[in-house]
Design an enzyme around this catalytic site. Structure first.
Site, PDB file in Angstrom:
ATOM      1  N   SER A  82      55.816 -29.954  46.288  1.00 23.21           N
ATOM      2  CA  SER A  82      54.605 -29.220  45.895  1.00 23.21           C
ATOM      3  C   SER A  82      53.730 -29.958  44.891  1.00 23.21           C
ATOM      4  O   SER A  82      52.594 -29.535  44.645  1.00 23.21           O
ATOM      5  CB  SER A  82      54.989 -27.871  45.297  1.00 23.21           C
ATOM      6  OG  SER A  82      55.432 -27.025  46.315  1.00 23.21           O
ATOM      7  N   LYS A  85      50.298 -30.841  45.966  1.00 27.39           N
ATOM      8  CA  LYS A  85      49.236 -29.839  46.226  1.00 27.39           C
ATOM      9  C   LYS A  85      47.958 -30.012  45.397  1.00 27.39           C
ATOM     10  O   LYS A  85      46.864 -29.979  45.963  1.00 27.39           O
ATOM     11  CB  LYS A  85      49.807 -28.430  46.051  1.00 27.39           C
ATOM     12  CG  LYS A  85      50.864 -28.058  47.100  1.00 27.39           C
ATOM     13  CD  LYS A  85      51.536 -26.750  46.716  1.00 27.39           C
ATOM     14  CE  LYS A  85      52.577 -26.299  47.722  1.00 27.39           C
ATOM     15  NZ  LYS A  85      53.312 -25.115  47.261  1.00 27.39           N
ATOM     16  N   TYR A 208      50.827 -30.935  56.194  1.00 29.60           N
ATOM     17  CA  TYR A 208      51.386 -30.326  54.980  1.00 29.60           C
ATOM     18  C   TYR A 208      52.841 -30.771  54.781  1.00 29.60           C
ATOM     19  O   TYR A 208      53.248 -31.162  53.684  1.00 29.60           O
ATOM     20  CB  TYR A 208      51.282 -28.802  55.064  1.00 29.60           C
ATOM     21  CG  TYR A 208      52.012 -28.100  53.939  1.00 29.60           C
ATOM     22  CD1 TYR A 208      51.502 -28.097  52.644  1.00 29.60           C
ATOM     23  CD2 TYR A 208      53.228 -27.456  54.174  1.00 29.60           C
ATOM     24  CE1 TYR A 208      52.187 -27.473  51.604  1.00 29.60           C
ATOM     25  CE2 TYR A 208      53.916 -26.829  53.147  1.00 29.60           C
ATOM     26  CZ  TYR A 208      53.393 -26.839  51.867  1.00 29.60           C
ATOM     27  OH  TYR A 208      54.074 -26.225  50.836  1.00 29.60           O
ATOM     28  N   TYR A 260      53.898 -21.388  39.276  1.00 31.54           N
ATOM     29  CA  TYR A 260      54.071 -20.124  40.019  1.00 31.54           C
ATOM     30  C   TYR A 260      54.397 -18.960  39.084  1.00 31.54           C
ATOM     31  O   TYR A 260      53.677 -18.716  38.139  1.00 31.54           O
ATOM     32  CB  TYR A 260      55.146 -20.279  41.104  1.00 31.54           C
ATOM     33  CG  TYR A 260      54.950 -21.509  41.949  1.00 31.54           C
ATOM     34  CD1 TYR A 260      53.857 -21.599  42.802  1.00 31.54           C
ATOM     35  CD2 TYR A 260      55.816 -22.579  41.875  1.00 31.54           C
ATOM     36  CE1 TYR A 260      53.658 -22.732  43.572  1.00 31.54           C
ATOM     37  CE2 TYR A 260      55.632 -23.708  42.650  1.00 31.54           C
ATOM     38  CZ  TYR A 260      54.550 -23.780  43.491  1.00 31.54           C
ATOM     39  OH  TYR A 260      54.357 -24.885  44.247  1.00 31.54           O
ATOM     40  N   VAL A 278      60.111 -28.789  44.466  1.00 27.19           N
ATOM     41  CA  VAL A 278      61.539 -28.512  44.685  1.00 27.19           C
ATOM     42  C   VAL A 278      62.373 -29.785  44.858  1.00 27.19           C
ATOM     43  O   VAL A 278      63.594 -29.720  44.888  1.00 27.19           O
ATOM     44  CB  VAL A 278      61.783 -27.550  45.878  1.00 27.19           C
ATOM     45  CG1 VAL A 278      61.272 -26.166  45.589  1.00 27.19           C
ATOM     46  CG2 VAL A 278      61.200 -28.101  47.159  1.00 27.19           C
TER      47      VAL A 278
HETATM   48  O1  DON Z   1      56.539 -25.558  51.370  1.00 26.41           O
HETATM   49  C1  DON Z   1      57.711 -25.825  51.107  1.00 26.41           C
HETATM   50  O2  DON Z   1      58.588 -25.028  51.331  1.00 26.41           O
HETATM   51  C2  DON Z   1      58.127 -27.137  50.464  1.00 26.41           C
HETATM   52  N1  DON Z   1      57.977 -28.219  51.331  1.00 26.41           N
HETATM   53  C3  DON Z   1      57.444 -27.379  49.140  1.00 26.41           C
HETATM   54  C4  DON Z   1      57.905 -26.384  48.153  1.00 26.41           C
HETATM   55  C5  DON Z   1      57.817 -26.739  46.718  1.00 26.41           C
HETATM   56  O3  DON Z   1      57.974 -27.858  46.273  1.00 26.41           O
HETATM   57  C6  DON Z   1      57.612 -25.576  45.840  1.00 26.41           C
HETATM   58  N2  DON Z   1      57.511 -25.928  44.472  1.00 26.41           N
HETATM   59  N3  DON Z   1      58.216 -25.778  43.549  1.00 26.41           N
END
Ligand code: DON
Length: 363
Positions: A82, A85, A208, A260, A278
């Site tokens: 993320s 983003k 994405y 978040y 993550v």
């Molecule tokens: O969209 C997703 O599920 C992951 N590829 C990215 C999520 C993420 O890193 C959320 N942040 N903390």
């Protein structure tokens, strides 16, 4: 006269060395302090992420004048997730301008998890902000390009400008994200149904998933942060990564939405624009001064790296870097004016730093 000049140059250089040593020793102390912290769990929603050794731990600070301070596993490569983003949001702003982008995404924090589907509301006509998955997918869907490869290349170029070197995606993470990303698929199709996105949803989702699978080190994150701290110019290469006018947009949403459902607590305790992923990375920006990159893959229940949050708290405490502490440290108005004109002139002249200083490192 020349003796005088030498003495003061020496004095400055001694002061600078002392400051450099202090930064390194702060990072080293924080690394030692939190190395033993074993709380949290490595992301395991796809097997590729679960394989990352949980004890890895790196910290890096990159300053706007191109100095690098690094400790621990600073060059280990992990997926950006993320943290991509806000940077893609910046590219969407460059591609379409602020007025159009504002019609496609809001700037309101949700107080919900990153992948929440609950707050997607037909009446609002746009996702809440570009850092929750819905908003991020909406932003990725409007990136310009003649075909999917061209769009991917534009993203790779973007991250190359921010990091100063070429970037690649981890194909196995990408494929797993793609095959297991049912929730993201649901979010994207719901947005299509609500008229929040248009075009080819599968292509937008692929892009994405690709952007989430890009490999970075915490040193890269620090340099990307320093580039934002330097109003969009990479301090190592002198290359502009993003138009200066959009840096404020990016930092604003990072400040209010970057963590978040921990965003309020983060703003209160750390007080810096930031973004977590993550993959275990965390990037924070001290505007006008430096970028912070931390990597430690054990996450809390919200998907934020536990050690990285503690490290950022520690750095802010040591250097008085909370944005509302810094605000009171600003020089007088006329000095700000002078400093800004110099910086603007530097940026216009390309801010060449072709020989960045050697990194300061604790083994
Ligand atoms: O969209 C997703 O599920 C992951 N590829 C990215 C999520 C993420 O890193 C959320 N942040 N903390």
């Amino acid at each position: 006269m020349s003796f005088q000049a030498n003495v003061s140059a020496e004095a400055i250089s001694v002061r600078q060395s002392a400051e450099r040593l202090r930064i390194l020793s702060v990072l080293n102390d924080l690394h030692l302090k939190y190395k033993s912290l074993q709380d949290g769990r490595v992301a395991d929603y796809i097997p590729q992420l679960a394989k990352v050794p949980p004890d890895l731990f790196g910290i890096c600070i990159a300053t706007v004048d191109g100095q690098i301070f690094e400790v621990g596993d600073y060059d280990y490569l992990f997926t950006i997730q993320s943290i991509s983003k806000p940077f893609v949001y910046g590219l969407a702003l460059e591609d379409h301008g602020r007025d159009y982008v504002r019609t496609r995404v809001g700037v309101e924090p949700t107080g919900d998890a990153f992948n929440s589907i609950i707050k997607l509301d037909e009446r609002s006509k746009r996702p809440h902000n570009p850092l929750v998955n819905a908003g991020a997918i909406a932003m990725t869907s409007i990136i310009k390009g003649t075909d999917p490869t061209d769009k991917l290349n534009r993203l790779l170029d973007l991250f190359q400008r921010y990091t100063g070197h070429s970037i690649f995606a981890d194909m196995s993470v990408f494929m797993s994200e793609r095959t297991t990303g049912h929730r993201n698929r649901a979010i994207a199709h719901l947005m299509l149904n609500f008229g929040m996105i248009d075009g080819n949803v599968d292509e937008a989702l692929d892009l994405y998933f690709q952007q989430c699978s890009l490999m970075v080190s915490c040193r890269d994150l620090a340099v990307m942060g320093a580039t934002l701290a330097n109003r969009g110019v990479n301090p190592l290469t002198g290359e502009r990564a993003i138009a200066a006018e959009y840096v404020r947009d990016i930092l604003s949403v990072m400040f209010t939405c970057g963590l978040y459902d921990y965003a309020g607590e983060w703003a209160y305790r750390v007080g810096l624009p930031a973004k977590s992923g993550v993959g275990g990375g965390l990037l924070a920006v001290v505007p006008g001064r430096f970028g912070i990159g931390v990597f430690s893959p054990r996450l809390d229940e919200r998907g934020n790296s536990i050690r990285a949050i503690r490290v950022c708290e520690g750095i802010v405490q040591e250097f008085g870097a909370h944005i509302f502490d810094l605000a009171f440290d600003l020089p007088a108005a006329h000095e700000v004016h002078l400093e800004q004109s110099t910086r603007t002139a530097d940026a216009r002249n390309g801010h060449t730093a072709s020989h960045p200083p050697e990194p300061h490192r604790v083994a």
